[in-house]
Design a protein around this motif. Structure first.
Motif, mmCIF file in Angstrom:
data_model
loop_
_atom_site.group_PDB
_atom_site.id
_atom_site.type_symbol
_atom_site.label_atom_id
_atom_site.label_comp_id
_atom_site.label_asym_id
_atom_site.label_seq_id
_atom_site.Cartn_x
_atom_site.Cartn_y
_atom_site.Cartn_z
ATOM 1 N N PHE A 56 0.837 -1.195 0.000
ATOM 2 C CA PHE A 56 0.000 0.000 0.000
ATOM 3 C C PHE A 56 0.873 1.247 0.000
ATOM 4 O O PHE A 56 1.984 1.245 0.503
ATOM 5 C CB PHE A 56 -0.936 -0.028 1.204
ATOM 6 N N VAL A 62 -3.035 2.921 6.346
ATOM 7 C CA VAL A 62 -3.777 1.668 6.225
ATOM 8 C C VAL A 62 -3.916 0.948 7.563
ATOM 9 O O VAL A 62 -4.988 0.487 7.922
ATOM 10 C CB VAL A 62 -3.089 0.739 5.187
ATOM 11 N N GLY A 73 -5.385 -3.886 8.934
ATOM 12 C CA GLY A 73 -5.406 -2.674 8.133
ATOM 13 C C GLY A 73 -6.668 -2.578 7.302
ATOM 14 O O GLY A 73 -7.303 -3.579 6.982
ATOM 15 N N ALA A 75 -7.857 -0.978 3.705
ATOM 16 C CA ALA A 75 -7.277 -0.434 2.475
ATOM 17 C C ALA A 75 -8.292 -0.487 1.341
ATOM 18 O O ALA A 75 -9.389 -1.026 1.494
ATOM 19 C CB ALA A 75 -6.032 -1.244 2.105
ATOM 20 N N TRP A 93 -13.035 -1.394 -1.074
ATOM 21 C CA TRP A 93 -12.485 -1.290 0.278
ATOM 22 C C TRP A 93 -12.544 -2.659 0.945
ATOM 23 O O TRP A 93 -13.475 -3.433 0.698
ATOM 24 C CB TRP A 93 -13.294 -0.303 1.115
#
Length: 182
Positions: A56, A62, A73, A75, A93
């Motif tokens: 990422f 994140v 996390g 992300a 997402w």
């Protein structure tokens, strides 16, 4: 009566479509325990924590929780949803939960949501960019369009979730397998 039977024959296969994705507790969830013989919890933590940094753009943005045996996390990544007429870029997402123990780790991908990008031509951005749970988008009533035909966008979104989750799981496994001894 014939119409009812024909309708049921048409709708029943569509109701099964959403079962291609793994579901746990009513939510789409990918989960796997991976053996990592010979690796300590600390080694797995270092490798999987590094995964967030490499995968990422900003691990700090994140990661929601970071302990010596768990990293969680939230992300997103771009996906392309094709409704048969238009291909539209959207955000997918998800939550990534990695738990480490001596010689093994668990991957869990869950909380999938879809979000549109703002298209000013369609009006104010706020209603366009709301997050929609994947389970809501993939519910049986959304498997057919307003004309009663199979929804192409539905199948496209389902494929994009599967593709993203499969690639992410492979990337996590690759990161855990790589030695950082240079």
């Amino acid at each position: 009566m014939k119409k009812l039977i024909l309708s049921l024959l048409f709708i029943l296969p569509l109701a099964v479509m959403g079962h291609n994705l793994p579901v746990a507790n009513g939510k789409i969830t990918y989960s796997e325990v991976v053996s990592a013989e010979g690796l300590t919890q600390e080694q797995l933590y270092q490798r999987l924590r590094e995964f967030f940094t490499v995968q990422f753009k900003s691990a700090d943005d994140v990661i929601q929780m970071d302990t010596k045996d768990k990293v969680i996390g939230k992300a997103w990544q771009d996906i392309i949803v094709d409704d048969g007429k238009v291909q539209e870029k959207r955000k997918l997402w998800y939550t990534v939960k990695l738990e480490m123990k001596e010689g093994r780790y668990r991957i869990e991908l869950s909380d999938f949501h879809m979000q549109r990008y703002c298209l000013p031509a369609y009006g104010p951005c706020e209603p366009q960019t709301r997050l929609f749970p994947a389970e809501q988008i993939l519910s049986p009533q959304n498997q057919v369009n307003k004309k009663g035909k199979p929804s192409v966008g539905y199948a496209s979104f389902e494929r994009e979730i599967e593709k993203a989750a499969t690639a992410l799981m492979a990337n996590i496994k690759e990161a855990a397998a790589q030695s950082s001894d240079w």
